[in-house]
Design a protein around this motif. Structure first.
Motif, PDB file in Angstrom:
ATOM      1  N   SER A 168       0.547  -1.327   0.022  1.00  0.00           N
ATOM      2  CA  SER A 168      -0.393  -0.298   0.212  1.00  0.00           C
ATOM      3  C   SER A 168       1.123   1.268  -0.048  1.00  0.00           C
ATOM      4  O   SER A 168       2.108   1.597   0.638  1.00  0.00           O
ATOM      5  CB  SER A 168      -0.598   0.111   1.423  1.00  0.00           C
ATOM      6  OG  SER A 168      -1.240   1.300   1.561  1.00  0.00           O
ATOM      7  N   THR A 169       0.278   2.253  -0.842  1.00  0.00           N
ATOM      8  CA  THR A 169       1.405   3.829  -0.185  1.00  0.00           C
ATOM      9  C   THR A 169       1.210   4.106   0.585  1.00  0.00           C
ATOM     10  O   THR A 169       2.432   5.007   0.929  1.00  0.00           O
ATOM     11  CB  THR A 169       0.680   4.843  -2.191  1.00  0.00           C
ATOM     12  OG1 THR A 169      -0.071   4.434  -1.752  1.00  0.00           O
ATOM     13  CG2 THR A 169       1.038   4.374  -3.149  1.00  0.00           C
ATOM     14  N   LYS A 170       0.057   3.552   1.005  1.00  0.00           N
ATOM     15  CA  LYS A 170       0.198   4.406   2.709  1.00  0.00           C
ATOM     16  C   LYS A 170       1.055   4.214   3.616  1.00  0.00           C
ATOM     17  O   LYS A 170       1.080   4.432   4.434  1.00  0.00           O
ATOM     18  CB  LYS A 170      -1.596   3.522   3.609  1.00  0.00           C
ATOM     19  CG  LYS A 170      -1.957   5.341   4.124  1.00  0.00           C
ATOM     20  CD  LYS A 170      -3.227   5.173   4.657  1.00  0.00           C
ATOM     21  CE  LYS A 170      -3.641   5.296   6.031  1.00  0.00           C
ATOM     22  NZ  LYS A 170      -2.862   6.107   6.990  1.00  0.00           N
ATOM     23  N   ALA A 171       1.432   2.911   3.784  1.00  0.00           N
ATOM     24  CA  ALA A 171       2.601   2.492   4.995  1.00  0.00           C
ATOM     25  C   ALA A 171       3.537   3.029   3.812  1.00  0.00           C
ATOM     26  O   ALA A 171       3.888   3.612   5.273  1.00  0.00           O
ATOM     27  CB  ALA A 171       3.049   1.035   4.158  1.00  0.00           C
ATOM     28  N   TYR A 172       4.189   3.254   3.048  1.00  0.00           N
ATOM     29  CA  TYR A 172       5.688   4.526   2.334  1.00  0.00           C
ATOM     30  C   TYR A 172       4.770   5.461   3.809  1.00  0.00           C
ATOM     31  O   TYR A 172       6.102   6.848   4.354  1.00  0.00           O
ATOM     32  CB  TYR A 172       5.339   4.410   1.369  1.00  0.00           C
ATOM     33  CG  TYR A 172       6.804   5.512   1.439  1.00  0.00           C
ATOM     34  CD1 TYR A 172       7.975   4.877   0.928  1.00  0.00           C
ATOM     35  CD2 TYR A 172       6.266   6.612   0.471  1.00  0.00           C
ATOM     36  CE1 TYR A 172       9.074   6.150   1.049  1.00  0.00           C
ATOM     37  CE2 TYR A 172       7.615   7.459   0.142  1.00  0.00           C
ATOM     38  CZ  TYR A 172       8.754   7.126   0.650  1.00  0.00           C
ATOM     39  OH  TYR A 172       9.912   8.088  -0.233  1.00  0.00           O
ATOM     40  N   GLU A 173       3.802   6.807   3.401  1.00  0.00           N
ATOM     41  CA  GLU A 173       3.035   7.357   4.066  1.00  0.00           C
ATOM     42  C   GLU A 173       3.483   7.823   5.200  1.00  0.00           C
ATOM     43  O   GLU A 173       4.038   8.247   5.964  1.00  0.00           O
ATOM     44  CB  GLU A 173       2.093   8.076   3.275  1.00  0.00           C
ATOM     45  CG  GLU A 173       1.959   8.607   1.340  1.00  0.00           C
ATOM     46  CD  GLU A 173       0.490   8.229   0.778  1.00  0.00           C
ATOM     47  OE1 GLU A 173      -0.609   8.385   1.914  1.00  0.00           O
ATOM     48  OE2 GLU A 173       0.505   8.146  -0.443  1.00  0.00           O
ATOM     49  N   ASP A 174       3.013   6.775   5.459  1.00  0.00           N
ATOM     50  CA  ASP A 174       2.571   6.553   7.541  1.00  0.00           C
ATOM     51  C   ASP A 174       4.463   6.561   7.945  1.00  0.00           C
ATOM     52  O   ASP A 174       4.351   7.308   9.018  1.00  0.00           O
ATOM     53  CB  ASP A 174       1.865   5.517   7.609  1.00  0.00           C
ATOM     54  CG  ASP A 174       0.518   5.486   7.557  1.00  0.00           C
ATOM     55  OD1 ASP A 174      -0.157   6.727   7.403  1.00  0.00           O
ATOM     56  OD2 ASP A 174      -0.072   4.759   7.573  1.00  0.00           O
ATOM     57  N   ILE A 175       5.013   6.317   7.263  1.00  0.00           N
ATOM     58  CA  ILE A 175       6.537   6.060   8.002  1.00  0.00           C
ATOM     59  C   ILE A 175       7.131   7.149   7.825  1.00  0.00           C
ATOM     60  O   ILE A 175       7.851   7.905   8.453  1.00  0.00           O
ATOM     61  CB  ILE A 175       6.939   4.271   7.067  1.00  0.00           C
ATOM     62  CG1 ILE A 175       6.878   2.955   7.772  1.00  0.00           C
ATOM     63  CG2 ILE A 175       8.360   5.388   7.382  1.00  0.00           C
ATOM     64  CD1 ILE A 175       7.285   1.898   7.003  1.00  0.00           C
ATOM     65  N   MET A 176       6.682   8.088   5.946  1.00  0.00           N
ATOM     66  CA  MET A 176       7.456   9.431   6.208  1.00  0.00           C
ATOM     67  C   MET A 176       6.710  10.084   7.138  1.00  0.00           C
ATOM     68  O   MET A 176       7.921  10.991   7.526  1.00  0.00           O
ATOM     69  CB  MET A 176       7.221   9.711   4.992  1.00  0.00           C
ATOM     70  CG  MET A 176       8.042   8.692   3.650  1.00  0.00           C
ATOM     71  SD  MET A 176       9.274   9.052   4.408  1.00  0.00           S
ATOM     72  CE  MET A 176      10.182  10.494   3.755  1.00  0.00           C
ATOM     73  N   LYS A 177       5.601  10.227   7.394  1.00  0.00           N
ATOM     74  CA  LYS A 177       5.573  10.501   8.502  1.00  0.00           C
ATOM     75  C   LYS A 177       5.891  11.145  10.134  1.00  0.00           C
ATOM     76  O   LYS A 177       6.374  12.138  10.603  1.00  0.00           O
ATOM     77  CB  LYS A 177       4.147  10.364   9.139  1.00  0.00           C
ATOM     78  CG  LYS A 177       3.183  11.359   7.319  1.00  0.00           C
ATOM     79  CD  LYS A 177       1.735  10.696   8.134  1.00  0.00           C
ATOM     80  CE  LYS A 177       0.069  11.461   6.983  1.00  0.00           C
ATOM     81  NZ  LYS A 177      -0.707  11.285   7.184  1.00  0.00           N
ATOM     82  N   LEU A 178       6.733   9.920  10.331  1.00  0.00           N
ATOM     83  CA  LEU A 178       7.023   8.758  11.282  1.00  0.00           C
ATOM     84  C   LEU A 178       8.892  10.209  11.450  1.00  0.00           C
ATOM     85  O   LEU A 178       9.039   9.811  12.494  1.00  0.00           O
ATOM     86  CB  LEU A 178       7.295   8.063  11.860  1.00  0.00           C
ATOM     87  CG  LEU A 178       5.355   7.725  11.805  1.00  0.00           C
ATOM     88  CD1 LEU A 178       5.428   6.097  12.643  1.00  0.00           C
ATOM     89  CD2 LEU A 178       4.684   8.585  13.468  1.00  0.00           C
ATOM     90  N   LEU A 179       9.155   9.951  10.177  1.00  0.00           N
ATOM     91  CA  LEU A 179      10.635  10.174  10.201  1.00  0.00           C
ATOM     92  C   LEU A 179      10.965  11.820   9.957  1.00  0.00           C
ATOM     93  O   LEU A 179      11.685  12.695  10.556  1.00  0.00           O
ATOM     94  CB  LEU A 179      10.930   9.950   8.243  1.00  0.00           C
ATOM     95  CG  LEU A 179      11.012   7.959   8.952  1.00  0.00           C
ATOM     96  CD1 LEU A 179      11.732   7.608   7.476  1.00  0.00           C
ATOM     97  CD2 LEU A 179      12.438   7.349   9.896  1.00  0.00           C
TER      98      LEU A 179
END
Length: 180
Positions: A168-179
Motif C-alpha cells: 500500500s502507498t499508505k505504508a510508505y506515507e505513514d512511515i515518512m510522517k514518522l520520520l
C-alpha cells in the motif's frame, strides 16, 4: 581398526550435534541497520542474558531512534508471502532512512522459518518468539490473523497497531510522517 571407527563415528556425532546447536542459536541485534547498503539478515535472541524471555517492548527498545515496521507472518501464509516483494521495494525506498524492518514469525517451525527467510531473501531483523512470547503478543495486539503490521515511532511507541501492508502507498506515507 574398530577403535578408530568408533572414534570417527563419535567425532562425527559431536560435529553434527555442534552444528545443530549452532544453527538453533540466535545472535543479538547488531548495531548495523538492515537498511544499510550491506544489509543482512539479523536474528534476534528471544532470551535475555539471564535466560528469561524478552518482552516485545524490550526488543523494540533496541531500535530506539528508528521507526520500526513490524511484520507478523508465517511461511505457510500466502497473503504474507505475496507482500514480500512489496516489502523489498519499501526497504529500497527507505534505505537511507532510520527505519528498521522487524519480521516476527508466528505459528511456524524454526526450520521452515529459517528456510523462508533465505528463500524469500528477507533482509532485516527476524525474531522467532517462544510460544509464551507469541501468546503474549497475540493477546496484547489482538492478533487473530496474519499478515499483520505494526508501526512504531522513534521513541518505541506503537502509533498504528494495524498498519497498512507494504504493498500500500499508505505504508510508505505513514512511515515518512514518522520520520519528519
Amino acid at each position: 581398526m574398530r577403535k578408530n571407527l568408533i572414534k570417527i563415528v563419535a567425532l562425527a556425532l559431536v560435529a553434527v550435534c555442534f552444528g545443530l546447536v549452532s544453527m538453533s542459536s540466535y545472535s543479538e541485534i547488531s548495531k548495523s541497520s538492515p537498511t544499510d547498503s550491506n544489509a543482512k539478515i539479523v536474528y534476534i535472541n528471544p532470551k535475555k542474558a539471564d535466560g528469561t524471555d524478552k518482552s516485545f517492548f524490550e526488543v523494540i527498545s533496541e531500535f530506539k531512534g528508528k521507526v520500526v515496521y513490524v511484520d507478523f507472518w508465517a511461511t505457510w501464509c500466502g497473503p504474507c508471502r505475496a507482500q514480500f516483494p512489496h516489502s523489498k521495494k519499501l526497504h529500497e525506498k527507505l534505505k537511507d532512512q532510520p527505519v528498521a524492518f522487524l519480521y516476527i514469525v508466528v505459528n511456524d517451525s524454526e526450520e521452515r522459518w529459517r528456510e523462508g527467510i533465505e528463500n524469500f531473501e528477507l533482509e532485516g531483523y527476524h525474531w522467532y518468539p517462544t510460544e509464551n512470547q507469541e501468546r503474549i503478543m497475540a493477546n496484547q495486539f489482538q492478533i487473530d490473523g496474519i499478515p499483520r503490521y505494526l508501526l512504531i515511532d522513534k521513541n518505541g511507541k506503537i502509533v498504528n497497531p494495524n498498519a497498512s501492508r507494504p504493498g500500500s502507498t499508505k505504508a510508505y506515507e505513514d512511515i515518512m510522517k514518522l520520520l519528519q
